[in-house]
Motif scaffolding. Structure first.
Motif, PDB file in Angstrom:
ATOM      1  N   ILE A 116     -15.872   9.454   4.274  1.00 35.89           N
ATOM      2  CA  ILE A 116     -15.841   8.526   3.212  1.00 35.89           C
ATOM      3  C   ILE A 116     -16.618   9.300   1.902  1.00 35.89           C
ATOM      4  CG2 ILE A 116     -16.380   6.198   2.128  1.00 35.89           C
ATOM      5  CD1 ILE A 116     -16.108   5.111   4.949  1.00 35.89           C
ATOM      6  N   ARG A 117     -17.774   9.561   2.366  1.00 32.56           N
ATOM      7  CA  ARG A 117     -18.570  10.249   1.197  1.00 32.56           C
ATOM      8  C   ARG A 117     -18.100  11.553   0.429  1.00 32.56           C
ATOM      9  NH1 ARG A 117     -23.166  12.160   3.430  1.00 32.56           N
ATOM     10  NH2 ARG A 117     -22.934  11.595   5.538  1.00 32.56           N
ATOM     11  N   LEU A 118     -17.371  12.151   1.289  1.00 31.16           N
ATOM     12  CA  LEU A 118     -16.580  13.418   0.926  1.00 31.16           C
ATOM     13  C   LEU A 118     -15.478  13.008  -0.167  1.00 31.16           C
ATOM     14  CD1 LEU A 118     -16.809  15.778   3.717  1.00 31.16           C
ATOM     15  CD2 LEU A 118     -17.936  15.996   1.581  1.00 31.16           C
ATOM     16  N   ALA A 119     -14.722  12.010   0.344  1.00 31.37           N
ATOM     17  CA  ALA A 119     -13.706  11.661  -0.434  1.00 31.37           C
ATOM     18  C   ALA A 119     -13.895  10.945  -1.638  1.00 31.37           C
ATOM     19  CB  ALA A 119     -12.551  10.907   0.413  1.00 31.37           C
ATOM     20  N   LEU A 120     -14.871  10.280  -1.693  1.00 30.91           N
ATOM     21  CA  LEU A 120     -15.412   9.731  -3.091  1.00 30.91           C
ATOM     22  C   LEU A 120     -15.824  10.725  -3.992  1.00 30.91           C
ATOM     23  CD1 LEU A 120     -17.526   6.694  -1.669  1.00 30.91           C
ATOM     24  CD2 LEU A 120     -15.207   6.716  -2.945  1.00 30.91           C
ATOM     25  N   GLN A 121     -16.249  12.021  -3.659  1.00 34.09           N
ATOM     26  CA  GLN A 121     -16.555  12.745  -4.563  1.00 34.09           C
ATOM     27  C   GLN A 121     -15.580  13.846  -4.804  1.00 34.09           C
ATOM     28  OE1 GLN A 121     -20.869  13.999  -3.964  1.00 34.09           O
ATOM     29  NE2 GLN A 121     -20.823  12.674  -2.181  1.00 34.09           N
ATOM     30  N   TYR A 122     -14.661  14.222  -3.892  1.00 33.69           N
ATOM     31  CA  TYR A 122     -14.078  15.455  -4.116  1.00 33.69           C
ATOM     32  C   TYR A 122     -12.336  15.285  -3.715  1.00 33.69           C
ATOM     33  CZ  TYR A 122     -18.451  17.841  -3.666  1.00 33.69           C
ATOM     34  OH  TYR A 122     -19.731  18.221  -3.751  1.00 33.69           O
ATOM     35  N   ASP A 123     -11.650  16.116  -4.021  1.00 34.94           N
ATOM     36  CA  ASP A 123     -10.087  15.928  -3.577  1.00 34.94           C
ATOM     37  C   ASP A 123     -10.172  16.303  -2.301  1.00 34.94           C
ATOM     38  OD1 ASP A 123      -8.871  15.037  -6.049  1.00 34.94           O
ATOM     39  OD2 ASP A 123      -8.761  17.000  -6.786  1.00 34.94           O
TER      40      ASP A 123
END
Length: 314
Positions: free
Chosen positions: A190-197
């Motif tokens: 979740i944290r990665l998908a909120l910041q990156y493609d």
């Protein structure tokens, strides 16, 4: 410096670790190191792993601290461009790392790279995941809406993803406050998908092994520390897809606690759920008295043994 650092947390998997390592060493893409973290196994897991000799394998032994700490420890030892994760009871098909490397070449700015996978219950029951708004034909690309595409089955599954090492070194990776596989991976994705493609290849390249030995039982529910999912409250107000994705996880966590008799935690999760996001079958289970829900759950497990899979979340 290797292109991939493959991190394998190992805890009491003596019956599967050789098969897992063999699938890794059979990869068509061979530029990788293996960081095997023995997390205080009490069986013969380490001895079984040592039966396979390869210069790319580095074995580290620690006291038992849980899978999150084992993976995080592995990250500190990694030197590759991408960090890939492989659980000690799962399996990679020979093209797995090659697919991930191709995704990285096509989309170098992403923060999360995922390939498709199959869920293996037994030789007669192998399930392909269902992803929303992902083309069915061979496809590689940027996922338009990571959370919507993961409503039914997850785009990101731990043994089928890779993350740039530089990103993992900049953020808190797997949260150690979440234990026993109760959402520590979901929290990170979740944290990665909120910041990156997020890049995805929908060709299956790995196998999630879900035989009886590897499934977590209800008896362990009260010993697990689940992801609270409350740190995303501000983001979900602005992102309906994220809101529904989180609510589906909250419903799942809530029902697990209801079945275990923990109504306090059940109510904690349900207080944040938009009722319109609850699947109909889940609503029916939630309306049942606890003893009836447990009988339903037992019948569901009986059907699984007969290779009939029933989900209440779709």
């Amino acid at each position: 410096m290797p292109f991939f650092s493959v991190i394998i947390p190992l805890y009491n998997k003596e019956n599967s670790i050789r098969n897992t390592l063999s699938s890794l060493l059979a990869q068509t893409f061979s530029d990788f190191e293996v960081i095997l973290v023995n997390d205080g196994s009490t069986d013969n897991s380490e001895a079984r792993a040592l039966e396979i000799s390869d210069a790319r394998i580095r074995l580290f032994s620690t006291e038992n601290q849980g899978v999150s700490k084992a993976r995080n420890y592995g990250i500190t030892k990694a030197s590759g461009t991408l960090v890939a994760f492989l659980d000690a009871d799962d399996y990679w098909f020979p093209n797995h790392l090659e697919q991930l490397s191709n995704l990285y070449k096509m989309f170098p700015e992403c923060g999360l790279y995922c390939t498709n996978y199959e869920r293996f219950f037994n030789a007669d029951k192998v399930i392909k995941p269902k992803h929303i708004d992902i083309p069915s034909h061979p496809w590689q690309g940027i996922v338009k809406d990571f959370f919507k595409s993961s409503y039914i089955d997850r785009i990101a599954w731990t043994s089928a993803v890779a993350v740039p090492r530089t990103i993992l070194n900049e953020i808190e990776a797997f949260k150690t406050t979440i234990t026993l596989g109760a959402g520590e991976d979901t929290d990170l994705w979740i944290r990665l998908a909120l910041q990156y493609d997020v890049a995805f290849d929908n060709e299956i390249s790995s196998r999630h092994v879900l035989d009886a030995e590897n499934r977590i039982s209800l008896e362990k529910t009260l010993r697990r520390s689940y992801a609270k999912l409350d740190e995303f409250q501000e983001e979900e107000k602005q992102n309906p897809s994220l809101k529904k994705y989180l609510d589906l996880h909250r419903v799942f966590f809530a029902i697990q606690h209801k079945l275990a008799g923990d109504m306090k935690t059940y109510n904690f999760y349900m207080q944040s759920v938009d009722k319109t996001n609850i699947p109909l079958k889940a609503k029916l289970v939630m309306a049942m008295p606890v003893f009836v829900a447990r009988k339903f759950y037992a019948f569901k497990k009986y059907l699984e043994r007969k290779n009939i899979l029933v989900s209440i979340y779709d």
